[in-house]
Scaffold this motif. Structure first.
Motif, PDB file in Angstrom:
ATOM      1  N   ARG B  17       0.828  -1.209   0.000  1.00 49.63           N
ATOM      2  CA  ARG B  17       0.000   0.000   0.000  1.00 49.63           C
ATOM      3  C   ARG B  17       0.866   1.265   0.000  1.00 49.63           C
ATOM      4  O   ARG B  17       0.681   2.163  -0.809  1.00 49.63           O
ATOM      5  N   THR B  20       2.970   1.705  -3.251  1.00 45.88           N
ATOM      6  CA  THR B  20       2.138   2.132  -4.371  1.00 45.88           C
ATOM      7  C   THR B  20       1.780   3.615  -4.247  1.00 45.88           C
ATOM      8  O   THR B  20       1.788   4.355  -5.225  1.00 45.88           O
ATOM      9  N   ARG B  38      -2.991   6.378 -12.633  1.00 51.75           N
ATOM     10  CA  ARG B  38      -4.027   5.493 -12.109  1.00 51.75           C
ATOM     11  C   ARG B  38      -3.830   4.056 -12.620  1.00 51.75           C
ATOM     12  O   ARG B  38      -3.882   3.103 -11.858  1.00 51.75           O
ATOM     13  N   THR B  39      -3.575   3.899 -13.913  1.00 51.09           N
ATOM     14  CA  THR B  39      -3.422   2.549 -14.460  1.00 51.09           C
ATOM     15  C   THR B  39      -2.118   1.912 -13.968  1.00 51.09           C
ATOM     16  O   THR B  39      -2.086   0.726 -13.637  1.00 51.09           O
ATOM     17  N   GLU B  41      -0.631   2.554 -11.150  1.00 51.91           N
ATOM     18  CA  GLU B  41      -0.856   2.260  -9.730  1.00 51.91           C
ATOM     19  C   GLU B  41      -1.605   0.936  -9.567  1.00 51.91           C
ATOM     20  O   GLU B  41      -1.232   0.091  -8.741  1.00 51.91           O
ATOM     21  N   LEU B  42      -2.645   0.741 -10.358  1.00 44.49           N
ATOM     22  CA  LEU B  42      -3.433  -0.498 -10.263  1.00 44.49           C
ATOM     23  C   LEU B  42      -2.563  -1.713 -10.597  1.00 44.49           C
ATOM     24  O   LEU B  42      -2.588  -2.728  -9.908  1.00 44.49           O
ATOM     25  N   PHE B  45       0.201  -2.331  -7.890  1.00 48.02           N
ATOM     26  CA  PHE B  45      -0.410  -2.877  -6.670  1.00 48.02           C
ATOM     27  C   PHE B  45      -0.655  -4.376  -6.827  1.00 48.02           C
ATOM     28  O   PHE B  45      -0.330  -5.176  -5.943  1.00 48.02           O
ATOM     29  N   GLU B  46      -1.193  -4.773  -7.977  1.00 48.96           N
ATOM     30  CA  GLU B  46      -1.486  -6.196  -8.193  1.00 48.96           C
ATOM     31  C   GLU B  46      -0.195  -7.015  -8.294  1.00 48.96           C
ATOM     32  O   GLU B  46      -0.125  -8.131  -7.790  1.00 48.96           O
ATOM     33  N   ILE B 113      -5.683  -7.461 -14.592  1.00 52.52           N
ATOM     34  CA  ILE B 113      -5.571  -6.002 -14.432  1.00 52.52           C
ATOM     35  C   ILE B 113      -4.201  -5.525 -14.917  1.00 52.52           C
ATOM     36  O   ILE B 113      -4.089  -4.530 -15.633  1.00 52.52           O
ATOM     37  N   GLU B 116      -4.099  -5.599 -18.766  1.00 57.06           N
ATOM     38  CA  GLU B 116      -4.915  -4.576 -19.418  1.00 57.06           C
ATOM     39  C   GLU B 116      -4.397  -3.166 -19.141  1.00 57.06           C
ATOM     40  O   GLU B 116      -4.528  -2.282 -19.969  1.00 57.06           O
ATOM     41  N   ALA B 117      -3.820  -2.978 -17.960  1.00 60.73           N
ATOM     42  CA  ALA B 117      -3.392  -1.628 -17.580  1.00 60.73           C
ATOM     43  C   ALA B 117      -2.088  -1.227 -18.263  1.00 60.73           C
ATOM     44  O   ALA B 117      -1.874  -0.048 -18.545  1.00 60.73           O
TER      45      ALA B 117
END
Lengths: 112, 142
Positions: B17, B20, B38-39, B41-42, B45-46, B113, B116-117
């Motif tokens: 957390r 990121t 945003r992308t 970060e996602l 994180f994953e 994710i 795709e990100a």
């Protein structure tokens, strides 16, 4: 994970009060949500307006609500912020849930 | 313009957390747009979450190295760990039939994710280490 729960007519509104729904808080969110669905709530509206970030674990919880209700119920989401909307788009789950901008709009559509 | 940053974090969800959030702040500070950040970060994180859960099985004494490189052309994040081998490219694509809620997956969406990100995902196992490189081209630069 802090949640606010309110029954508005036949719609159960769940408002997560944490900025993030990720692997840390997801299990508790799932347990409580499934418990409420198990009590007979068929229309569930999740207001995500306080939430900045949802990861794949959090998405899994939303999907588990949908699966628990099956075709007999509804899971709707409202108040989606940028990153939350983005993760739904990336996973194509935006087509799976009913999405609304605001809680009152969602309640008008779901009630009755 | 070429900026590089290296960080070392503990293999805990709390550090996932914080790391990121730190990357988000650095990327925004370097002039990346909110949508791009945003992308990234996602995806990061994953990627980190997978390492903590699968490669290190929540052993917070283990370390993850995170390398960020931002240029005018791309933003690239490389995640390096010494845990069990985990090649995210081996995870099959996510199948979503929005007409059939029963078929929806409750897990396995993290890798999807990331795919795709980001524009490029490259994984290699090297000397007992997992190296996962995630690259996103800057808007209009690809």
């Amino acid at each position: 994970m802090r949640l606010e729960e309110e029954k508005r007519g036949d719609v159960l509104v769940i408002r997560p009060l944490e900025a993030r729904i990720d692997a840390h808080g997801a299990p508790e969110f799932k347990r409580r949500g499934l418990e409420l669905i198990g009590q007979g709530n068929k229309k569930v509206l999740i207001d995500l307006s306080a939430v900045d970030f949802v990861d794949s674990s959090g998405l899994g919880v939303l999907v588990s609500f949908l699966k628990a209700l099956g075709r007999e119920g509804t899971v709707a989401l409202c108040g989606l912020k940028g990153t939350v909307r983005e993760v739904l788009k990336l996973t194509r789950l935006e087509r799976v849930f009913q999405l609304f901008s605001e809680e009152e709009e969602a309640l008008r559509a779901l009630s009755g | 313009m070429r900026h590089k940053l290296r960080m070392v974090m503990s293999a805990s969800m709390e550090d996932v957390r914080l790391c990121t959030l730190a990357l988000r702040g650095v990327c925004l500070g370097l002039g990346m747009g909110e949508d791009e950040v945003r992308t990234v970060e996602l995806a990061v994180f994953e990627g980190l979450s997978n390492i903590v859960r699968h490669a290190y099985c929540f052993d917070s004494s283990r370390k993850v190295k995170v390398e960020l490189e931002v240029t005018e052309e791309f933003c690239e994040v490389t995640l390096i760990d010494e845990g069990d081998e985990f090649d995210p490219r081996q995870i099959p694509p996510l199948s979503v039939d929005h007409r059939d809620p029963g078929s929806l997956p409750e897990g396995g969406m993290g890798v999807h994710i990331m795919r795709e990100a980001m524009d490029e995902i490259d994984y290699r196992r090297e000397g007992g280490r997992n190296l996962l490189r995630l690259r996103k081209y800057r808007r209009g630069q690809q």
